[in-house]
Design an enzyme around this catalytic site. Structure first.
Site, short mmCIF file in Angstrom:
data_model
loop_
_atom_site.label_atom_id
_atom_site.label_comp_id
_atom_site.label_asym_id
_atom_site.label_seq_id
_atom_site.Cartn_x
_atom_site.Cartn_y
_atom_site.Cartn_z
N ARG A 15 0.84 -1.21 0.00
CA ARG A 15 0.00 0.00 0.00
C ARG A 15 0.87 1.26 0.00
NH1 ARG A 15 -0.40 4.66 2.71
NH2 ARG A 15 0.04 3.55 4.65
N ASP A 16 1.55 1.52 1.11
CA ASP A 16 2.33 2.76 1.23
C ASP A 16 3.44 2.76 0.17
OD1 ASP A 16 3.55 5.08 2.15
OD2 ASP A 16 3.38 4.54 4.24
N HIS A 211 5.31 4.45 12.71
CA HIS A 211 5.32 4.35 11.24
C HIS A 211 6.35 5.37 10.77
CE1 HIS A 211 2.97 3.98 7.31
NE2 HIS A 211 3.58 5.15 7.10
N HIS A 213 8.99 6.90 8.20
CA HIS A 213 9.61 7.02 6.87
C HIS A 213 11.08 7.36 7.08
CE1 HIS A 213 6.14 6.67 4.07
NE2 HIS A 213 5.48 6.86 5.19
N CYS A 244 4.45 9.28 0.34
CA CYS A 244 3.07 9.74 0.21
C CYS A 244 3.03 10.74 -0.92
CB CYS A 244 2.58 10.36 1.51
SG CYS A 244 0.92 11.03 1.33
N ASN A 253 9.19 4.03 3.68
CA ASN A 253 9.23 3.65 5.09
C ASN A 253 10.55 2.95 5.36
OD1 ASN A 253 6.17 3.33 4.28
ND2 ASN A 253 6.28 3.63 6.48
P1 HMG Z 1 -12.79 14.49 -2.71
O1 HMG Z 1 -12.46 14.86 -4.12
O2 HMG Z 1 -12.98 15.58 -1.71
O3 HMG Z 1 -14.03 13.46 -2.61
O4 HMG Z 1 -11.63 13.53 -2.19
P2 HMG Z 1 -15.51 13.53 -3.08
O5 HMG Z 1 -16.30 12.80 -2.04
O6 HMG Z 1 -15.91 14.93 -3.45
O7 HMG Z 1 -15.50 12.61 -4.41
C1 HMG Z 1 -14.87 13.03 -5.59
C2 HMG Z 1 -14.83 11.87 -6.57
O8 HMG Z 1 -14.06 10.78 -6.02
C3 HMG Z 1 -16.21 11.28 -6.84
O9 HMG Z 1 -16.17 10.76 -8.16
C4 HMG Z 1 -16.30 10.12 -5.89
O10 HMG Z 1 -17.15 9.12 -6.34
C5 HMG Z 1 -14.87 9.62 -5.90
P3 HMG Z 1 -16.80 11.57 -9.40
O11 HMG Z 1 -18.24 11.80 -9.00
O12 HMG Z 1 -16.03 12.86 -9.52
O13 HMG Z 1 -16.61 10.65 -10.56
N1 HMG Z 1 -14.52 8.93 -4.64
C6 HMG Z 1 -14.13 7.65 -4.54
N2 HMG Z 1 -13.94 6.70 -5.46
C7 HMG Z 1 -13.56 5.49 -5.02
N3 HMG Z 1 -13.35 5.19 -3.72
C8 HMG Z 1 -13.52 6.14 -2.77
C9 HMG Z 1 -13.93 7.42 -3.18
N4 HMG Z 1 -14.20 8.55 -2.50
C10 HMG Z 1 -14.57 9.47 -3.40
N5 HMG Z 1 -13.29 5.84 -1.48
C11 HMG Z 1 -10.91 11.69 -0.84
C12 HMG Z 1 -11.65 13.01 -0.86
C13 HMG Z 1 -10.68 11.34 0.61
C14 HMG Z 1 -11.76 10.63 -1.53
C15 HMG Z 1 -9.56 11.86 -1.62
O14 HMG Z 1 -8.90 12.98 -1.12
C16 HMG Z 1 -8.67 10.66 -1.48
O15 HMG Z 1 -8.98 9.59 -2.00
N6 HMG Z 1 -7.51 10.84 -0.81
C17 HMG Z 1 -6.61 9.72 -0.55
C18 HMG Z 1 -5.21 10.21 -0.53
C19 HMG Z 1 -4.30 9.06 -0.20
O16 HMG Z 1 -4.64 7.90 -0.41
N7 HMG Z 1 -3.10 9.39 0.31
C20 HMG Z 1 -2.13 8.40 0.66
C21 HMG Z 1 -2.51 7.57 1.85
S1 HMG Z 1 -2.19 8.40 3.40
C22 HMG Z 1 -0.51 8.10 3.69
O17 HMG Z 1 0.19 7.60 2.84
C23 HMG Z 1 0.04 8.37 5.08
C24 HMG Z 1 0.25 7.10 5.89
O18 HMG Z 1 1.13 6.19 5.24
C25 HMG Z 1 0.83 7.45 7.28
C26 HMG Z 1 2.06 8.38 7.17
O19 HMG Z 1 3.06 8.00 6.51
O20 HMG Z 1 1.96 9.44 7.75
C27 HMG Z 1 -1.09 6.36 6.15
MG MG Z 2 3.27 6.33 5.26
#
Ligand code: HMG
Ligand code: MG
Length: 301
Positions: A15-16, A211, A213, A244, A253
């Protein structure tokens, strides 16, 4: 010095790691990686995320990955294959695939919250409440992440206080554990010490994970400090994959191989076979056409 007798490793590479790679991998290659990691003894693997494919195209195939992993009659019940779910839409996808553990992910920095999930910290907490409630009602378990626990790519240094507030809110809604993300790897053992000294006033150590990095080469030192302070769940990523996409410059990580080597040296149990893990790291590095970022992986080739 006190160390835990055993450590649970949370493997986040599929995933990450893969969310940040330029080469988009097909579902079969992701499954082959996950099976190699499970074969090396890793019993908790974050196998994908149900986020918006517009935001993270690399995770678009997660439904198929989980369908294949979880609908096989040979699925080992002792394995946890977890997924990130940022909202109800993500949770519904996870439940449809038979996922049993999901993670919600908040941040200790307002700017990072906006960039990563397009809402404020308070809005994210409100969004995660029904996700957690529905997940628990459906028999799933929920882990919580907090990003930017010591530093933020947009706001600089982060104090322990906002981390403590978000941790309390995630635990109150039903997360069984909080993974503390040093998203951009800027922390040093002093920062981890200050953070954990604050959090451990209110939170039991068995509810926290680290966690780290490795952007600034501090990850193992930070993990060591966390182990000394009673933390015994550590996230890591095979071959040091990761980052990220919404934290510019964040590298992978801590490499799981490097973590396992350190735990071996400390005599801490973890259940992972290092040669098999190194082979999984070499496999995925080749597929991604990149150098293996694990120092142990390179040293023991
Ligand atoms: P948004 O644009 O505000 O969402 O994004 P929305 O609700 O307005 O939806 C917009 C569009 O996205 C719509 O589609 C929804 O259907 C679709 P459209 O009508 O335009 O065709 N949509 C989805 N589709 C599939 N699955 C879903 C989904 N939700 C909405 N679940 C949202 C808000 C949260 C969805 C967006 O910002 C997002 O997906 N962000 C994820 C970012 C991400 O994954 N970042 C990396 C992970 S975090 C990380 O790595 C840190 C970590 O490792 C810890 C660390 O290291 O600190 C965990
Ligand atoms: Mg991370």
């Amino acid at each position: 010095m006190n160390y835990p007798k055993s450590v649970k490793i949370v493997e986040v590479g599929p995933r990450d790691g893969l969310q940040n790679e330029k080469v988009a991998l097909d579902v079969d290659t992701k499954i082959a990686l996950i099976q190699r990691l499970a074969g090396a003894g890793l019993s908790y693997i974050e196998a994908g995320s149900f986020v918006s494919p517009k935001w993270i195209p690399q995770m678009a195939g997660s439904d198929e990955v989980f369908n294949q992993l979880l609908q096989s009659t040979q699925t080992n019940p002792a394995m946890t294959y977890a997924a990130l779910t940022p909202n109800m839409q993500g949770l519904e996808r996870a439940i449809a695939c038979g996922v049993k553990e999901v993670a919600v992910f908040a941040a200790a920095s307002e700017s990072f919250s906006q960039k990563n999930i397009n809402c404020s910290i308070a809005e994210s907490i409100e969004r995660f409440k029904p996700v957690t409630e529905q997940a628990l009602a459906s028999g799933l378990t929920v882990r919580g992440y907090i990003s930017c626990v010591v530093g933020c790519p947009y706001e600089g240094a982060i104090n322990p206080e906002p981390v403590a507030q978000v941790a309390d809110q995630l635990l109150a809604m039903g997360c069984y554990e909080i993974s503390l993300g040093d998203t951009i790897g800027v922390g040093t053992p002093a920062a981890i010490d200050a953070l954990l000294s604050r959090l451990l006033k209110d939170i039991a150590p068995n509810k926290l994970a680290i966690h780290a990095h490795d952007t600034y080469g501090q990850a193992l030192a930070n993990i060591l400090r966390a182990l000394q302070m009673g933390i015994n769940v550590v996230d890591s990523s095979v071959a040091g994959l990761g980052g990220c996409p919404y934290a510019k410059g964040a590298s992978g990580n801590v490499a799981t191989e490097d973590l396992v080597y350190m735990l071996n040296g400390l005599g801490i149990e973890h259940g992972v076979d290092l040669p098999k893990l190194i082979s999984a790291g070499n496999f995925i590095s080749q597929k991604l056409n990149r150098a293996n970022s694990s120092k142990v992986g390179i040293a023991l080739q």
